[in-house]
Design a protein around this motif. Structure first.
Motif, short mmCIF file in Angstrom:
data_model
loop_
_atom_site.label_atom_id
_atom_site.label_comp_id
_atom_site.label_asym_id
_atom_site.label_seq_id
_atom_site.Cartn_x
_atom_site.Cartn_y
_atom_site.Cartn_z
N LEU A 1 -15.75 2.10 -3.23
CA LEU A 1 -14.91 1.30 -2.79
C LEU A 1 -14.32 0.32 -4.19
N VAL A 2 -14.98 -0.19 -4.91
CA VAL A 2 -14.53 -0.26 -6.23
C VAL A 2 -13.71 -0.03 -6.23
N ASN A 3 -13.31 1.31 -6.26
CA ASN A 3 -12.34 1.89 -7.10
C ASN A 3 -10.72 1.87 -6.17
N LEU A 4 -11.40 1.69 -4.54
CA LEU A 4 -10.18 1.68 -4.11
C LEU A 4 -9.35 0.27 -3.86
N LEU A 5 -10.19 -0.68 -4.85
CA LEU A 5 -9.68 -1.91 -4.59
C LEU A 5 -8.58 -1.64 -5.42
N ASN A 6 -7.82 -1.33 -6.03
CA ASN A 6 -6.83 -1.40 -6.86
C ASN A 6 -5.78 0.06 -6.43
N ALA A 7 -6.20 -0.21 -4.72
CA ALA A 7 -5.32 1.16 -4.19
C ALA A 7 -3.91 0.39 -4.29
N LYS A 8 -2.92 1.33 -3.92
CA LYS A 8 -1.17 1.09 -4.16
C LYS A 8 -1.24 0.11 -2.89
N SER A 9 -1.68 0.95 -1.37
CA SER A 9 -1.85 0.73 -0.26
C SER A 9 -2.30 -1.05 0.12
N GLU A 10 -1.90 -1.96 0.07
CA GLU A 10 -2.26 -3.63 0.44
C GLU A 10 -3.45 -3.18 1.96
N MET A 11 -2.89 -2.53 2.39
CA MET A 11 -3.89 -1.73 3.60
C MET A 11 -5.51 -1.28 3.15
N VAL A 12 -4.87 -0.33 2.23
CA VAL A 12 -6.24 0.03 1.68
C VAL A 12 -7.05 -0.93 1.02
N ARG A 13 -6.04 -1.69 0.25
CA ARG A 13 -6.66 -2.90 -0.83
C ARG A 13 -8.08 -4.09 0.53
N LEU A 14 -6.76 -4.05 1.20
CA LEU A 14 -7.69 -5.60 2.12
C LEU A 14 -8.72 -4.64 3.17
N GLN A 15 -8.87 -3.53 3.41
CA GLN A 15 -9.89 -2.45 4.00
C GLN A 15 -10.91 -2.57 3.50
N THR A 16 -10.70 -2.31 1.81
CA THR A 16 -12.24 -2.03 1.27
C THR A 16 -12.84 -3.18 0.79
N ALA A 17 -12.02 -4.46 0.36
CA ALA A 17 -12.31 -6.03 0.25
C ALA A 17 -13.51 -6.22 1.67
N ILE A 18 -12.60 -6.21 2.70
CA ILE A 18 -13.30 -6.20 3.81
C ILE A 18 -14.88 -5.20 4.42
N THR A 19 -14.62 -4.16 4.06
CA THR A 19 -16.12 -3.66 3.65
C THR A 19 -16.82 -4.33 3.20
#
Length: 163
Positions: A85-103
């Protein structure tokens, strides 16, 4: 609480799973692993299949199964999942970053499953509006709202079926 119980508590070994005898614990482990039939599990713990069925219907046994599942998942996967999840905070997709932060916020207890920042703000606005209305009604009843003109509150927000 005995000294040994305190030590067990510190490492999370209190609760329904650890209150069961060794045979029931072994049955729970084998059921979790899901590699044997119920007949084979019963034989493995030296009990009849009907005994295993009775155990599986017992509330304490069910609670012990849940506890064991949480312990295994936490031990084996929680830290790996959190690192991912921490790695996904740097994803290119803004939606993926938002969902990761919420999770991550939900996992930390800072946000509930049915909570979003927008929903939380709306809840605060609603609570403030309800407080204002309650205050106005109280003032109206006590006569503090004396004025020459009167104000009428209209609830124009109805169900769609009303229209």
């Amino acid at each position: 609480m005995k000294k040994s119980d305190k030590k067990l508590d510190k490492i999370g070994q209190l609760g329904p799973f650890f209150e069961l005898d060794k045979r029931r614990q072994k049955a729970i482990i084998l059921l979790f692993e899901d590699e044997l039939t119920d007949e084979e599990i019963a034989k493995n713990v030296q009990r009849r299949r009907s005994t295993l069925d009775n155990w599986k219907n017992d509330d304490k046994f069910k609670a012990a199964q849940e506890q064991y599942k949480r312990l295994v998942v936490k031990k084996d996967f929680e830290s790996k999942a959190l690192r991912e999840l921490v790695n996904l905070l740097n994803a290119k997709s803004e939606m993926v970053r938002l969902q990761t932060a919420i999770t991550i916020l939900k996992m930390s207890g800072m946000m509930s499953d049915n909570s979003t920042p927008e929903l939380d703000k709306a809840k605060v606005r609603k609570a403030n509006a309800e407080a204002d209305i309650a205050r106005w009604k109280a003032d109206e009843l006590t006569g503090k709202n004396k004025a020459d003109d009167s104000t009428v509150l209209v609830d124009d927000i109805g169900d769609a079926e009303d229209e």
